[in-house]
Design a protein around this motif. Structure first.
Motif, mmCIF file in Angstrom:
data_model
loop_
_atom_site.group_PDB
_atom_site.id
_atom_site.type_symbol
_atom_site.label_atom_id
_atom_site.label_comp_id
_atom_site.label_asym_id
_atom_site.label_seq_id
_atom_site.Cartn_x
_atom_site.Cartn_y
_atom_site.Cartn_z
ATOM 1 N N CYS A 702 32.184 32.707 50.571
ATOM 2 C CA CYS A 702 32.304 32.862 52.025
ATOM 3 C C CYS A 702 31.253 33.844 52.538
ATOM 4 O O CYS A 702 30.788 34.718 51.809
ATOM 5 N N PRO A 703 30.867 33.730 53.808
ATOM 6 C CA PRO A 703 29.876 34.658 54.370
ATOM 7 C C PRO A 703 30.386 36.101 54.365
ATOM 8 O O PRO A 703 31.541 36.369 54.677
ATOM 9 N N SER A 704 29.510 37.014 53.980
ATOM 10 C CA SER A 704 29.793 38.453 54.053
ATOM 11 C C SER A 704 28.485 39.183 53.807
ATOM 12 O O SER A 704 27.473 38.572 53.434
ATOM 13 N N ASP A 705 28.505 40.497 53.997
ATOM 14 C CA ASP A 705 27.289 41.269 53.730
ATOM 15 C C ASP A 705 27.284 41.721 52.274
ATOM 16 O O ASP A 705 28.299 41.665 51.570
ATOM 17 N N ASN A 706 26.140 42.215 51.831
ATOM 18 C CA ASN A 706 25.983 42.578 50.423
ATOM 19 C C ASN A 706 26.826 43.774 50.011
ATOM 20 O O ASN A 706 27.158 43.931 48.834
ATOM 21 N N LEU A 707 27.191 44.625 50.967
ATOM 22 C CA LEU A 707 28.033 45.776 50.618
ATOM 23 C C LEU A 707 29.369 45.303 50.049
ATOM 24 O O LEU A 707 29.848 45.824 49.042
ATOM 25 N N ARG A 708 29.983 44.318 50.714
ATOM 26 C CA ARG A 708 31.275 43.825 50.256
ATOM 27 C C ARG A 708 31.112 42.861 49.084
ATOM 28 O O ARG A 708 31.962 42.829 48.185
ATOM 29 N N LYS A 709 30.031 42.071 49.080
ATOM 30 C CA LYS A 709 29.833 41.144 47.957
ATOM 31 C C LYS A 709 29.606 41.917 46.663
ATOM 32 O O LYS A 709 30.056 41.495 45.588
ATOM 33 N N GLY A 710 28.937 43.048 46.763
ATOM 34 C CA GLY A 710 28.757 43.884 45.586
ATOM 35 C C GLY A 710 30.088 44.357 45.036
ATOM 36 O O GLY A 710 30.314 44.368 43.812
ATOM 37 N N GLN A 711 31.015 44.732 45.944
ATOM 38 C CA GLN A 711 32.355 45.152 45.511
ATOM 39 C C GLN A 711 33.096 44.006 44.842
ATOM 40 O O GLN A 711 33.749 44.186 43.805
ATOM 41 N N ALA A 712 32.991 42.807 45.416
ATOM 42 C CA ALA A 712 33.672 41.653 44.836
ATOM 43 C C ALA A 712 33.123 41.309 43.454
ATOM 44 O O ALA A 712 33.883 41.007 42.517
ATOM 45 N N LEU A 713 31.808 41.355 43.310
ATOM 46 C CA LEU A 713 31.199 41.098 42.002
ATOM 47 C C LEU A 713 31.646 42.140 40.983
ATOM 48 O O LEU A 713 31.914 41.818 39.814
ATOM 49 N N ASN A 714 31.729 43.378 41.425
ATOM 50 C CA ASN A 714 32.169 44.460 40.541
ATOM 51 C C ASN A 714 33.606 44.218 40.068
ATOM 52 O O ASN A 714 33.924 44.353 38.883
ATOM 53 N N ASN A 715 34.469 43.850 41.011
ATOM 54 C CA ASN A 715 35.866 43.582 40.659
ATOM 55 C C ASN A 715 35.996 42.361 39.755
ATOM 56 O O ASN A 715 36.787 42.351 38.807
ATOM 57 N N LEU A 716 35.203 41.352 40.049
ATOM 58 C CA LEU A 716 35.229 40.141 39.220
ATOM 59 C C LEU A 716 34.794 40.478 37.795
ATOM 60 O O LEU A 716 35.394 40.002 36.815
ATOM 61 N N GLY A 717 33.792 41.329 37.663
ATOM 62 C CA GLY A 717 33.366 41.765 36.336
ATOM 63 C C GLY A 717 34.487 42.462 35.588
ATOM 64 O O GLY A 717 34.691 42.229 34.383
ATOM 65 N N SER A 718 35.254 43.286 36.278
ATOM 66 C CA SER A 718 36.368 44.004 35.639
ATOM 67 C C SER A 718 37.422 43.036 35.118
ATOM 68 O O SER A 718 37.971 43.227 34.021
ATOM 69 N N VAL A 719 37.712 41.976 35.899
ATOM 70 C CA VAL A 719 38.706 40.992 35.451
ATOM 71 C C VAL A 719 38.181 40.246 34.229
ATOM 72 O O VAL A 719 38.917 39.998 33.263
ATOM 73 N N PHE A 720 36.907 39.901 34.231
ATOM 74 C CA PHE A 720 36.317 39.220 33.067
ATOM 75 C C PHE A 720 36.393 40.116 31.820
ATOM 76 O O PHE A 720 36.653 39.635 30.716
ATOM 77 N N VAL A 721 36.168 41.419 32.001
ATOM 78 C CA VAL A 721 36.277 42.352 30.863
ATOM 79 C C VAL A 721 37.691 42.341 30.317
ATOM 80 O O VAL A 721 37.921 42.296 29.101
ATOM 81 N N ASP A 722 38.674 42.390 31.227
ATOM 82 C CA ASP A 722 40.079 42.380 30.783
ATOM 83 C C ASP A 722 40.410 41.097 30.030
ATOM 84 O O ASP A 722 41.286 41.091 29.150
ATOM 85 N N CYS A 723 39.703 40.017 30.375
ATOM 86 C CA CYS A 723 39.924 38.734 29.683
ATOM 87 C C CYS A 723 39.007 38.583 28.472
ATOM 88 O O CYS A 723 38.949 37.499 27.855
ATOM 89 N N GLN A 724 38.238 39.650 28.163
ATOM 90 C CA GLN A 724 37.307 39.681 27.034
ATOM 91 C C GLN A 724 36.179 38.658 27.179
ATOM 92 O O GLN A 724 35.618 38.184 26.184
ATOM 93 N N LYS A 725 35.822 38.317 28.401
ATOM 94 C CA LYS A 725 34.677 37.443 28.672
ATOM 95 C C LYS A 725 33.492 38.327 29.045
ATOM 96 O O LYS A 725 33.132 38.456 30.224
ATOM 97 N N TYR A 726 32.901 38.951 28.034
ATOM 98 C CA TYR A 726 31.934 40.005 28.277
ATOM 99 C C TYR A 726 30.619 39.506 28.870
ATOM 100 O O TYR A 726 30.019 40.186 29.701
ATOM 101 N N ASP A 727 30.180 38.327 28.478
ATOM 102 C CA ASP A 727 28.922 37.802 29.037
ATOM 103 C C ASP A 727 29.082 37.512 30.533
ATOM 104 O O ASP A 727 28.189 37.813 31.332
ATOM 105 N N SER A 728 30.205 36.915 30.891
ATOM 106 C CA SER A 728 30.466 36.634 32.307
ATOM 107 C C SER A 728 30.557 37.937 33.099
ATOM 108 O O SER A 728 30.060 38.036 34.232
ATOM 109 N N ALA A 729 31.194 38.936 32.495
ATOM 110 C CA ALA A 729 31.314 40.237 33.150
ATOM 111 C C ALA A 729 29.936 40.842 33.371
ATOM 112 O O ALA A 729 29.626 41.347 34.462
#
Length: 887
Positions: A702-729
């Motif tokens: 969805c449309p948004s600015d990079n400040l918030r997209k950076g936060q979303a990418l960061n959070n998504l990386g954390s979930v991937f880490v918890d799922c042990q998907k390190y490359d995706s993270a």
């Protein structure tokens, strides 16, 4: 409470009050430069640090010991004592500035209330503490959830009528034949009543109509002189037959109440009491009816009136009629009103009054009553000290001295600070110094002791005391401000800035921001000055500077005339820079400026709330969130902000519901982002990770600015880490870094570490440290990716940057225990515990005491820790083990 109890008469005299116009001309151009011969005086007028206030709080020498004692007493005390013990616990946490723990203690007092009066007092107190949160209840109702946890109490249901109270046992009866009916005459009107039913109303009526009184032989009795009307007597007759009252106006109910009380008709009085209590719905009702309730000993009516008045605080304390009720009622009347809860009532009222006006007559009178109704030394020391502070503020010095002495006598050493101030005012500076020196020598010293003693010495000795105060309690702001001001007076502006930045790095103090603003002014750094004053206005829009003489908004306007205006594009670019540099105060300032333009305010207030949460300003953050909701440009945007309001107050499922509502109207970044957050916290099912990933991926589409997209990418990386998907993270974190989301370095470092590349993790955290303005957490995290020696160095840096972070103390203590330096390990923990009531520090120290075989020390720390979190499972297990003397 910002300027509470500053010792005005102890300040240095400044005969030439500052006129801000002399510094800040409205016309564009530079402010006047400081010439070499006048700069010292000009700086003196700007950089003025008031003496630290004498706080009206309970501040024990060893709060851990006091909390442990309270916890021990709560385990064994009778039910009627529990609420007051929780109230004492509340006062301890208040002295420590622990707002969340204060509320928990009030909640404990409310939950363990033994009487309806205590339930009323603590319920109203919790409502008062939650001022400004009324919107949350409204939002919950839109989700089908009722939020009336601290709602009004149904007083009548809690106070049942004692049917044995009107027993007529032992009353002699006239055996002569008399009529079944008796006629009462009032002003030539006749009311025919059933003699037996009327006689059953009370012992006096029984004696009159069925006993040896002359009236027992009469068919007609004149009641014209008994202050009962015809309508009133008819209603009484109806009650005697039906057992209930008909519908009556309040004035007639009051008439019957007075009559029933006079003739001891307890059932009739109880019926009037309950009916009148049900009619109390406003302050006006409560004020009018309270007088009758107290005069006629009507407990239910009095408690109902009290509840309405207390739930109207603080507003009702502005009404002299209400104040007079509390101040002038005698003890017997107050017991009718509040039962055994006298101390709790006046503790609550005096706190509210101090928050309104600490030097008012009302505050003094309410605290006098608090002193009167104190029942033990702990209650007396609080009441004496608080009233002493108010007397001091009102310049009633003799009375203040007696009260401070009384507080010290019953064990409140902090009140010696008040006595020292009073000695200083009498010109006995040396005596003040000696008083504090005596305290320091007699107990384990605390930071406030050295801070207070510094007021009564000069030069290097004063500086040394203030350094010691900071060492013992780095949260005290006066030492930093004094040192910064002193450095400014010696023309060392850079050192002054470094000093004030020390505390602003971990504690956002308005006073310190104000001082830094003036330092920037003296350096003619108007951009930096504007940044600070806009941050101040974000935190408190009505803030006043120069000891309350000038509105901060006025100075902001004047300073802005000396800064080139920014376009909207400039503001966004600057916000991007500050956000990427983890410069939260700078980001606040930019958003404040953007809000003054025609930009979409809802989005900006929302960003503002995120920053305020990061700066540990939850109340200001909630205010900004509510403003975001108020300025939302669409329904789906408003629903997102409502969802965050609910999420931030712990209502995760309701926040999730709002997100789903918003998405059903329009798919948006913020709605998906909120739903991901709320789902992660509301679901106990670990399998929801896949859903959270999907939601965050939807958000990123969805449309948004990079400040918030950076936060979303960061959070998504954390979930991937918890799922042990390190490359995706790693991909997420790298993409976040490409759009300058600096915090993603920390997530990427974690991925390197989990992939067994510790050196890469260390390097990643080093990059974060270099980029971030606020980097204490980065040093702490980096310590996990290096050897012990480097880790110790990083954690020492953390403590210098943010002494409130507890992990470094725990790490150093653990290292000392590994090296069998048990006493040093305990001392390291005690160093932090002295100024921070932290569960993990207390838990570890309890374990160390247990290891040493110090059962009493371990038990004390266990009990104190359980006061901080009564449900912590590991703490409960340790407490149980230690309590049973198991190894």
């Amino acid at each position: 409470m910002r300027t509470f109890f500053t010792a005005d008469s102890c300040k240095e005299a400044h005969p030439n009050a500052l006129n801000p116009q002399s510094w800040l001309h409205i016309e564009r151009g530079k402010l006047p430069k400081l010439s070499s011969h006048s700069s010292s005086a000009s700086i003196e007028s700007l950089i003025k640090v008031p003496q630290p206030p004498i706080l009206p709080f309970y501040k024990p020498i060893d709060y851990v010991e006091v909390l442990a004692q309270i916890h021990e007493e709560l385990e064994s005390c009778p039910p009627q004592e529990r609420s007051n013990l929780f109230l004492l616990q509340y006062q301890v946490f208040r002295g420590l500035g622990e707002v969340k723990l204060m509320r928990r203690s009030l909640r404990g007092a409310w939950q363990r209330a033994n009487t309806v009066h205590e339930k009323i007092i603590f319920g109203a107190w919790l409502k008062y503490e939650k001022q400004g949160e009324e919107l949350i209840a409204d939002l919950l109702s839109t989700c089908g959830k009722c939020a009336k946890e601290f709602g009004p109490v149904d007083v009548a249901s809690h106070l049942q009528f004692d049917r044995n109270v009107s027993s007529q046992e032992g009353i002699l009866t006239n055996k002569s034949d008399v009529s079944q009916y008796v006629i009462f005459t009032i002003e030539n009107e006749k009311i025919v009543c059933d003699r037996q039913k009327i006689s059953e109303l009370s012992v006096p009526f029984h004696a009159m109509l069925k006993g040896y009184f002359s009236e027992s032989l009469s068919d007609t009795i004149d009641l014209s002189e008994n202050n009962i009307s015809i309508s009133g007597m008819r209603a009484i007759s109806y009650f005697s037959l039906a057992g209930s009252l008909p519908e009556l106006p309040p004035n007639l109910l009051l008439e019957i109440l007075v009559f029933a009380n006079k003739y001891c008709c307890e059932r009739l009085k109880d019926a009037c009491d309950r009916r009148l209590a049900s009619l109390v719905s406003s302050k006006e009702d409560a004020v009018e009816l309270m007088e009758y309730a107290l005069d006629e000993n009507s407990v239910i009516l009095a408690a109902s009136c009290l509840q309405v008045l207390l739930r109207d605080l603080p507003n009702c304390l502005n009404d002299n009629r209400v104040v007079d009720i509390f101040i002038h009622a005698n003890r017997q009347q107050l017991e009718v009103m509040v039962g055994p809860g006298l101390f709790a009532l006046f503790c609550f009222l005096s706190e509210v009054s101090m928050n309104l006006n600490s030097s008012s007559d009302t505050t003094a009178h309410l605290l006098e009553r608090l002193v009167d109704f104190s029942e033990n030394d702990k209650q007396r020391l609080l009441a004496f000290h608080q009233l002493g502070c108010v007397r001091f503020l009102r310049k009633e010095y003799d009375e203040a001295r007696g009260l401070f002495e009384g507080a010290v006598k019953v064990g409140h050493m902090y009140s010696i600070a008040g006595l020292a101030r009073l000695d200083y005012l009498k010109g006995e500076k040396l005596l003040s110094y000696e008083k504090l020196s005596s305290v320091i020598a007699s107990v384990t010293p605390l930071g406030w002791m050295y801070q207070e003693r510094s007021l009564y010495c000069d030069g290097d000795i004063r500086w040394e005391d203030l350094e010691k105060a900071t060492d013992l309690d780095p949260t005290l702001i006066y030492p930093y401000m004094y040192r910064a001001a002193s450095l400014m007076r010696t023309q060392n502006a850079q050192a002054a800035l470094e000093e004030i930045n020390r505390i602003l790095g971990f504690k956002l103090s308005l006073e310190c921001l104000e001082l830094r603003f003036f330092i920037y002014l003296t350096r003619e750094d108007y951009k930096a000055a504007l940044c600070d004053i806009q941050a101040i206005l974000t935190l408190r829009p009505d803030y006043r500077m120069f000891e309350g003489r000038v509105a901060a908004s006025q100075l902001c306007t004047l300073v802005r005339e000396h800064v080139e205006p920014w376009t909207t594009a400039d503001c966004w670019a600057r916000l991007y820079d500050c956000w990427s540099a983890v410069d939260d105060i700078g980001s606040l300032s930019v958003i404040y400026q953007m809000l003054e333009s025609d930009a979409a305010k809802g989005v900006l207030y929302f960003r503002q709330s995120l920053l305020l949460l990061r700066l540990n300003c939850p109340e200001a953050a909630m205010r900004s969130l509510q403003l975001a909701r108020q300025h939302a440009s669409s329904e789906h945007e408003r629903l997102v902000y409502e969802g965050w309001i609910l999420y931030d107050t712990g209502h995760y499922e309701e926040g999730l519901h709002k997100a789903e509502e918003s998405i059903s109207i329009k798919r948006s970044f913020e709605a998906f982002f909120l739903k991901a957050y709320a789902l992660a916290d509301s679901s106990l099912d670990s399998s929801c990770s896949a859903t959270v990933i999907s939601l965050l991926e939807d958000a990123l589409k969805c449309p948004s600015d990079n400040l918030r997209k950076g936060q979303a990418l960061n959070n998504l990386g954390s979930v991937f880490v918890d799922c042990q998907k390190y490359d995706s993270a790693a991909d997420c974190y790298i993409n976040a870094l490409k759009i300058r989301h600096t915090r993603a370095h920390q997530g990427l470092a974690r991925v390197h570490y989990l992939k067994q590349d510790k050196a890469a993790a260390y390097k990643e955290m080093t990059e974060l440290i270099q980029k971030a303005k606020n980097n204490a957490s980065a040093f702490e995290k980096r310590s996990e990716y290096c050897d012990r020696e480097l880790a110790q160095a990083d954690l020492e840096m953390v403590t210098r940057l943010d002494p409130l972070r507890v992990y470094p103390y725990r790490y150093r203590a653990a290292v000392l225990m590994d090296n069998r330096k048990e006493d040093e390990a305990i001392a390291e923990l005690s160093r932090a515990i002295a100024f921070k009531a932290d569960l993990h520090l207390l838990h570890l120290r309890a374990a160390f005491h247990e290891h040493k075989g110090d059962v009493l020390g371990a038990l004390r720390d266990c009990r104190a820790a359980l006061s901080v979190d009564p449900n912590h499972q590991e703490m409960l297990e340790l407490h149980s083990r230690v309590n049973s003397h198991e190894p």
